[in-house]
Design an enzyme around this catalytic site. Sequence first.
Site, mmCIF file in Angstrom:
data_model
loop_
_atom_site.group_PDB
_atom_site.id
_atom_site.type_symbol
_atom_site.label_atom_id
_atom_site.label_comp_id
_atom_site.label_asym_id
_atom_site.label_seq_id
_atom_site.Cartn_x
_atom_site.Cartn_y
_atom_site.Cartn_z
ATOM 1 N N VAL A 47 1.099 -1.316 0.385
ATOM 2 C CA VAL A 47 -0.069 -0.285 0.063
ATOM 3 C C VAL A 47 1.056 1.661 -0.338
ATOM 4 O O VAL A 47 2.225 1.064 0.710
ATOM 5 C CB VAL A 47 -1.141 -0.265 1.240
ATOM 6 C CG1 VAL A 47 -1.495 1.441 1.253
ATOM 7 C CG2 VAL A 47 -1.906 -1.210 1.199
ATOM 8 N N LYS A 48 0.268 2.143 -0.630
ATOM 9 C CA LYS A 48 1.228 3.389 -1.254
ATOM 10 C C LYS A 48 1.100 4.179 0.283
ATOM 11 O O LYS A 48 0.585 5.172 0.114
ATOM 12 C CB LYS A 48 1.130 4.375 -2.427
ATOM 13 C CG LYS A 48 2.188 5.229 -2.510
ATOM 14 C CD LYS A 48 2.259 5.377 -4.254
ATOM 15 C CE LYS A 48 3.179 6.446 -4.163
ATOM 16 N NZ LYS A 48 4.987 6.047 -4.516
ATOM 17 N N ALA A 49 0.766 4.348 1.609
ATOM 18 C CA ALA A 49 0.868 4.305 2.504
ATOM 19 C C ALA A 49 1.192 5.768 3.089
ATOM 20 O O ALA A 49 2.737 5.755 3.687
ATOM 21 C CB ALA A 49 0.201 3.397 3.366
ATOM 22 N N TYR A 82 6.541 5.152 4.178
ATOM 23 C CA TYR A 82 7.936 6.137 4.049
ATOM 24 C C TYR A 82 8.922 6.715 5.025
ATOM 25 O O TYR A 82 10.038 7.027 4.392
ATOM 26 C CB TYR A 82 7.254 7.772 2.890
ATOM 27 C CG TYR A 82 7.039 6.420 1.121
ATOM 28 C CD1 TYR A 82 7.861 6.457 0.713
ATOM 29 C CD2 TYR A 82 5.504 6.367 1.098
ATOM 30 C CE1 TYR A 82 7.543 6.099 -0.274
ATOM 31 C CE2 TYR A 82 5.486 5.528 -0.272
ATOM 32 C CZ TYR A 82 6.222 5.405 -1.108
ATOM 33 O OH TYR A 82 5.939 4.838 -2.182
#
Length: 307
Positions: free
Chosen positions: A154-156, A160
């Site tokens: 998931v690009k949460a 990052y």
Amino acid sequence: MPTAPLMIQNGRIVPYAECRLHGFSGAVKYGCGVFEGLRAYWNESQRQLWVFRLDEHLARLAFGIRVLRLEGAPPLEAIGRGVLEMLRANQLRETCHVRVIVHLDGDDELSARGPVGWMAGAVPRGSSRFVETGMHVKVTSWARIADAALPARVKATGNYLNNRAAELEAKRDGYDGALLLTAEGKLSEASGACLMLVREGKLVTPSITSDILESITRATLIELARDAGIEVVERAVDRSELWAAEEVLACGSGWEVVPIVSVDRLSVGDGRPGPVTRALQEAYFATVRGERPERRAWLTPVWPERT
């Protein structure tokens, strides 16, 4: 690079300085949000700005919203229209990086599912110098987050911090970027991009079970490679294969297609961008700029008519 002066927030075009979140919002307190980084490419001869794979980015955004259990997010169609509206409002006729964020708003407990807000903006930005020169990277001491700890695919926003820790270490040590291994010691991804190796003419890439983000650029290059007759293998990859490979490259919407020319100060191949990487770059940039009619379905025009 400055963001374009107008953004869109919750469906309304606002000046950059007025696109704000409260300090106690769930996005700030808990890092609870999902985002997309996508590219819009200006084609001067066509006088058109093409958004690359907008539908696929929106679909991945929807997956993240679902996994984070955010409730009350706007329909994908509204977000997509908002992205195009924001680009037109800024009168953008240059290549740019578009950022879309859907986040937990309000001031509530950790398990809150709403309210939900969203915003999008654009940073006029061409390719980095590394697309031509290649990058010198290190394998970081930080392990890639595992799917059992956080949803790595998931690009949460909170995920990052892992990439940031790796990249800060690499730059402190004099490298251009970082590569991360899984907790099991297998190759995962770069600090913000997916990885591919060329071994005996085959394109080898860590599988989607290697704690990677399920990258749209990675999927694009796999298709373009197969179009060119290059065999693609998705599997677990050992660290030492980085030095056994003829070529290594990183790919992502922000990074685009970047050669990796050394790892831990040991050259990859002959230490220069290789022919497979250059061929994939050429195919990729022709595709995203609207120069391949057979791939036009991947592109969304910003300007309805040639202007």
